[in-house]
Motif scaffolding. Sequence first.
Motif, short mmCIF file in Angstrom:
data_model
loop_
_atom_site.label_atom_id
_atom_site.label_comp_id
_atom_site.label_asym_id
_atom_site.label_seq_id
_atom_site.Cartn_x
_atom_site.Cartn_y
_atom_site.Cartn_z
N MET A 197 3.97 -26.87 -50.15
CA MET A 197 3.16 -28.30 -49.54
C MET A 197 3.59 -29.59 -49.49
N PRO A 198 3.99 -30.23 -49.03
CA PRO A 198 3.99 -31.91 -49.63
C PRO A 198 3.19 -32.88 -51.17
N GLU A 199 4.57 -33.66 -51.23
CA GLU A 199 3.20 -34.46 -52.35
C GLU A 199 4.32 -35.72 -52.46
N ALA A 200 3.01 -36.48 -53.05
CA ALA A 200 3.48 -37.95 -52.61
C ALA A 200 3.30 -38.33 -54.42
N ILE A 201 4.29 -39.11 -54.21
CA ILE A 201 4.50 -39.70 -55.93
C ILE A 201 3.75 -41.00 -55.88
N ILE A 202 3.87 -42.28 -56.68
CA ILE A 202 3.02 -43.17 -56.93
C ILE A 202 4.31 -43.12 -57.97
N LEU A 203 5.21 -43.44 -57.20
CA LEU A 203 6.60 -44.51 -58.05
C LEU A 203 5.58 -45.24 -58.85
N GLY A 204 5.77 -46.54 -58.57
CA GLY A 204 4.79 -47.45 -58.98
C GLY A 204 3.85 -47.79 -58.37
N SER A 205 2.54 -48.68 -59.38
CA SER A 205 1.24 -49.46 -58.87
C SER A 205 1.33 -50.11 -59.17
N GLY A 206 2.17 -51.47 -59.69
CA GLY A 206 1.72 -52.68 -60.11
C GLY A 206 1.86 -53.58 -58.58
N THR A 207 0.84 -54.77 -58.98
CA THR A 207 1.12 -56.05 -58.42
C THR A 207 2.42 -56.84 -58.06
N SER A 208 3.37 -58.00 -57.76
CA SER A 208 4.28 -58.19 -57.32
C SER A 208 5.14 -58.75 -58.47
N ASN A 209 4.59 -59.02 -59.44
CA ASN A 209 5.21 -59.34 -60.36
C ASN A 209 4.66 -58.40 -61.91
N GLY A 210 4.45 -57.38 -61.33
CA GLY A 210 4.71 -56.36 -62.56
C GLY A 210 3.70 -56.99 -62.84
N VAL A 211 3.11 -55.18 -63.99
CA VAL A 211 2.49 -55.70 -64.90
C VAL A 211 2.94 -54.77 -66.43
N PRO A 212 2.76 -55.83 -67.32
CA PRO A 212 3.72 -56.10 -68.08
C PRO A 212 3.60 -57.42 -67.17
N SER A 213 3.37 -58.20 -67.01
CA SER A 213 4.06 -60.08 -66.22
C SER A 213 4.85 -60.68 -67.59
N LEU A 214 5.63 -61.13 -67.11
CA LEU A 214 6.54 -62.36 -67.96
C LEU A 214 5.60 -63.46 -68.88
N GLY A 215 5.50 -64.01 -69.64
CA GLY A 215 5.05 -64.99 -70.32
C GLY A 215 3.98 -64.44 -70.57
N ILE A 216 3.13 -63.63 -71.28
CA ILE A 216 1.47 -63.20 -70.68
C ILE A 216 1.97 -62.49 -72.13
N ARG A 217 0.40 -63.09 -73.11
CA ARG A 217 0.61 -61.76 -74.74
C ARG A 217 -0.40 -60.99 -73.71
N TYR A 218 0.19 -60.22 -74.19
CA TYR A 218 -1.09 -58.94 -73.78
C TYR A 218 -1.89 -58.23 -75.65
N ARG A 219 -3.05 -57.75 -75.63
CA ARG A 219 -3.31 -57.28 -76.51
C ARG A 219 -2.38 -55.86 -76.75
N PRO A 220 -2.38 -55.67 -78.53
CA PRO A 220 -1.84 -54.23 -78.44
C PRO A 220 -2.04 -52.96 -78.23
N GLU A 221 -4.06 -53.19 -77.61
CA GLU A 221 -4.51 -51.80 -77.36
C GLU A 221 -4.16 -51.86 -75.83
N PHE A 222 -4.26 -52.93 -74.84
CA PHE A 222 -3.84 -52.73 -73.92
C PHE A 222 -2.10 -52.06 -73.44
N LEU A 223 -1.54 -52.42 -74.44
CA LEU A 223 -0.45 -52.16 -74.12
C LEU A 223 0.15 -50.60 -74.72
N ALA A 224 -0.52 -50.54 -75.79
CA ALA A 224 -0.66 -49.05 -76.17
C ALA A 224 -0.05 -47.76 -75.00
N ASN A 225 -1.32 -48.85 -73.69
CA ASN A 225 -1.65 -47.63 -72.52
C ASN A 225 -0.80 -47.76 -71.80
#
Length: 253
Positions: free
Chosen positions: A1-29
Amino acid sequence: MPEAIILGSGTSNGVPSLGIRYRPEFLANPKNHRTRSSLMLLGPTGNLLVDCAPEMRLQVTGQGITEIEAVVITHTHADHVMGMDDLRSICMRTGQAVVVYTLERYAQDIRRIYPYAFMDFPPGIMVPRFDIREIPDELHVGGMEIQTFLVDHGTTPVIGLRVNGFAYITDVSFIPPAAEAKLNDLDYLVLDAVRYKHHPNHLSMSEAIIVAQRIGAKKTYLTHLSDDYDHDKVNAELPDGIELAYDGLRLAI
């Protein structure tokens, strides 16, 4: 059976994005870490890569994949083509150009972005080689029959794909009726939902939910996701049958 893999799910600048400070709890996931949007279809006899994100090499090797039979470029915005140079190692191993399916307008872009891929060089100089072909309505790769169609990303046409009961639509603001007619009886729909706020060239979250419910797939996964979305928190709030995609998501299709 074929399989699909979502290699990347982010928008054009990726997540986390450069120059942004994120909550540690957000980055922990780890599901909040999103590389640029792309897909791998694993068929019984070969694999089809859909788009070449800047992180493509890491995405593909991270999934333990060594074979790429062909590539589809849905459109030539930077987040979908800037990993194409890394296909050179496939060319070096096989001694063949990588087959790339896309629209003619995007073939011209690829030749402009990667002119050296089409030049002659002395022996010993290794460059990627692309065998660019016009994408057909039905594409046969890796033992899979893949239907293709066009959707609107603002004024930019984007290639969508369907394999069996699975459909993939990245970067979309409107699905024309001719394309939507190919989306009946889906088990899985992967659909753009870039952010909460309205975007002129993408579906917002509220718009994507409306489209997903209209199409009525058994399960819809939202992709091309910005850092608006804290994965677990948002998933708990989404309607039944709709979830956020994440890097490495695998679906039997």
